[in-house]
Design a protein around this motif. Sequence first.
Motif, short mmCIF file in Angstrom:
data_model
loop_
_atom_site.label_atom_id
_atom_site.label_comp_id
_atom_site.label_asym_id
_atom_site.label_seq_id
_atom_site.Cartn_x
_atom_site.Cartn_y
_atom_site.Cartn_z
N GLU A 3 17.86 82.71 4.12
CA GLU A 3 16.65 83.23 3.53
C GLU A 3 16.24 84.47 4.31
O GLU A 3 16.53 84.59 5.49
N ARG A 4 15.57 85.38 3.68
CA ARG A 4 15.16 86.63 4.33
C ARG A 4 14.41 86.36 5.63
O ARG A 4 14.65 87.01 6.64
N ASP A 5 13.52 85.37 5.64
CA ASP A 5 12.73 85.08 6.84
C ASP A 5 13.58 84.51 7.97
O ASP A 5 13.22 84.63 9.13
N ASP A 6 14.70 83.90 7.65
CA ASP A 6 15.55 83.29 8.66
C ASP A 6 16.61 84.23 9.22
O ASP A 6 17.05 84.07 10.35
N GLY A 42 13.31 91.78 9.46
CA GLY A 42 13.10 91.17 8.15
C GLY A 42 12.66 92.10 7.05
O GLY A 42 12.25 91.64 5.99
#
Length: 66
Positions: A3-6, A42
């Motif tokens: 995921e983008r946040d990860d 991010g």
Amino acid sequence: MHERDDFGPWLGGQLRRCGLTQADFAEKMGVTRAVVSAWVVGRAVPRPEAFQKISAVLGAELERLG
């Protein structure tokens, strides 16, 4: 893919683990340091076709990326 946040924190951790600066990694990847910085904080994620090269440069399993 992460995921983008990860992805950014994961990438930052991998760079530290490998002892690479963002500039070093950017050179190995054939991108600018600004692109790597955007990945780490991010603002952007790599294109799907870049993940194999990321895996090779970092010595990370593709499964860990996906």
